[in-house]
Scaffold this active site. Sequence first.
Site, PDB file in Angstrom:
ATOM      1  N   SER A 144       0.773  -0.974   0.130  1.00 14.55           N
ATOM      2  CA  SER A 144       0.001  -0.069  -0.080  1.00 14.55           C
ATOM      3  C   SER A 144       0.748   1.089  -0.098  1.00 14.55           C
ATOM      4  CB  SER A 144      -0.915  -0.008   1.268  1.00 14.55           C
ATOM      5  OG  SER A 144      -1.080   1.208   1.613  1.00 14.55           O
ATOM      6  N   SER A 145       0.370   2.463  -0.550  1.00 12.12           N
ATOM      7  CA  SER A 145       1.404   3.557  -0.475  1.00 12.12           C
ATOM      8  C   SER A 145       1.672   4.196   0.646  1.00 12.12           C
ATOM      9  CB  SER A 145       0.509   4.603  -1.596  1.00 12.12           C
ATOM     10  OG  SER A 145      -0.762   4.807  -1.108  1.00 12.12           O
ATOM     11  N   CYS A 146       0.728   3.692   1.773  1.00 10.49           N
ATOM     12  CA  CYS A 146       1.280   4.341   3.008  1.00 10.49           C
ATOM     13  C   CYS A 146       2.462   3.655   3.750  1.00 10.49           C
ATOM     14  CB  CYS A 146       0.038   3.878   4.197  1.00 10.49           C
ATOM     15  SG  CYS A 146      -0.193   2.373   4.311  1.00 10.49           S
ATOM     16  N   TYR A 170       0.295  -0.560  10.358  1.00  7.73           N
ATOM     17  CA  TYR A 170       0.019  -1.321   9.075  1.00  7.73           C
ATOM     18  C   TYR A 170       1.046  -1.243   8.048  1.00  7.73           C
ATOM     19  CZ  TYR A 170      -2.573  -1.912   4.990  1.00  7.73           C
ATOM     20  OH  TYR A 170      -3.084  -2.485   3.262  1.00  7.73           O
ATOM     21  N   LYS A 179       3.535  -4.076   6.141  1.00  2.00           N
ATOM     22  CA  LYS A 179       3.549  -4.256   4.948  1.00  2.00           C
ATOM     23  C   LYS A 179       4.860  -3.809   4.373  1.00  2.00           C
ATOM     24  CE  LYS A 179      -0.690  -4.658   3.267  1.00  2.00           C
ATOM     25  NZ  LYS A 179      -0.805  -6.072   2.543  1.00  2.00           N
ATOM     26  N   HIS A 219     -12.602   3.157   4.241  1.00  2.00           N
ATOM     27  CA  HIS A 219     -11.749   4.422   3.652  1.00  2.00           C
ATOM     28  C   HIS A 219     -12.718   5.430   3.332  1.00  2.00           C
ATOM     29  CE1 HIS A 219      -8.781   1.351   3.390  1.00  2.00           C
ATOM     30  NE2 HIS A 219      -7.877   2.526   3.699  1.00  2.00           N
TER      31      HIS A 219
END
Length: 318
Positions: A108-110, A137, A141, A180
Amino acid sequence: MHKNKRIYIAGSGGMVGSSIRRELESRGCRSLQTPASSELDLIDQRAVRAFFSEKKPEIVILAAAKVGGILANDTHRAEFLYNNLMIEANVIHEAQGAGVEKLIFLGSSCIYPRNAVQPITEEALLTGVLESTNEPYAIAKIAGVKLCESYFRQYGANFYSVMPTNLYGRNDNFDLDTSHVIPALIRKFHTAKIENRANVTVWGTGKPLREFLYVDDLANAIAFLVENVDARDIYGDGVSHVNIGVGKDIEIGELASLIAQIVGFDGHIVFDTSKPDGTPRKLLDTSRMSRMGWTHTTSLAEGLRKTYDWFLSANPVS
Ligand code: GDP
């Protein structure tokens, strides 16, 4: 496409996994393995090992994860870290042990630093401090990305990761506490319209910028990668993963107006600044994926319309 390969989609019941399943089915893949989470608990190492030794998948797409919006990430921190670490460790390790030919892990881009230079290139990973609301999170990842990379470097496994930007689409989670922003706003505007309410509350200042990818475009990108890109292409290019996005972002306030228009709500939008904004901006540099030959096709307005249509069909009386 690898029509006769045994392809295991981990997380096939979720928004992303179900979209990948539809995409691969439409491409004629006949041997998809899609156990429900009630049939295979990915937190349980013995169960995962038994699955791999019995079903012998040849390709694995790891789309299973505990996911949620900004509030869920911020409050269920231990669950987001533990569940995701366990899922990744079990699936990636057992895939290696079972001799899987190719594994694609969805991140994920986070995972990128909160203050990463925009648009964010793949090289920005681990160059700065993470956004605190989703740090557990993101750490999980990042561990998954490093598992794939390490299994490639130590064992030569054909395992690599992709970093999709914020996703939305059919089968999304529309629960206001855990979802979201897009499903939350679709539900809020829809309910306000039905109940003739004057206001809808949007969290934060409305100023953060986010990039959104329609989930069927992501599924299309995954099928492209399964077919065309191996781990050596990714690591040989000096990175551990590839970004998948649309290369364009939008302010949350503007997104709210767009969703209000699509849903047909003409009241006021009120910003609740007691709720967190999260990271100020999260725009991916998607040039690596473009160079490899893939770009998205669904515009935000089109994707939002399809998602709202799906929401209406799934909630006919609300
Ligand atoms: P994030 O990208 O991890 O921050 O995930 P979200 O999709 O949960 O939030 C994106 C942005 O939308 C944040 O700035 C939120 O504060 C904002 N936002 C506005 N209204 C809502 C809402 O009703 N639900 C959620 N989840 N976010 C909202």
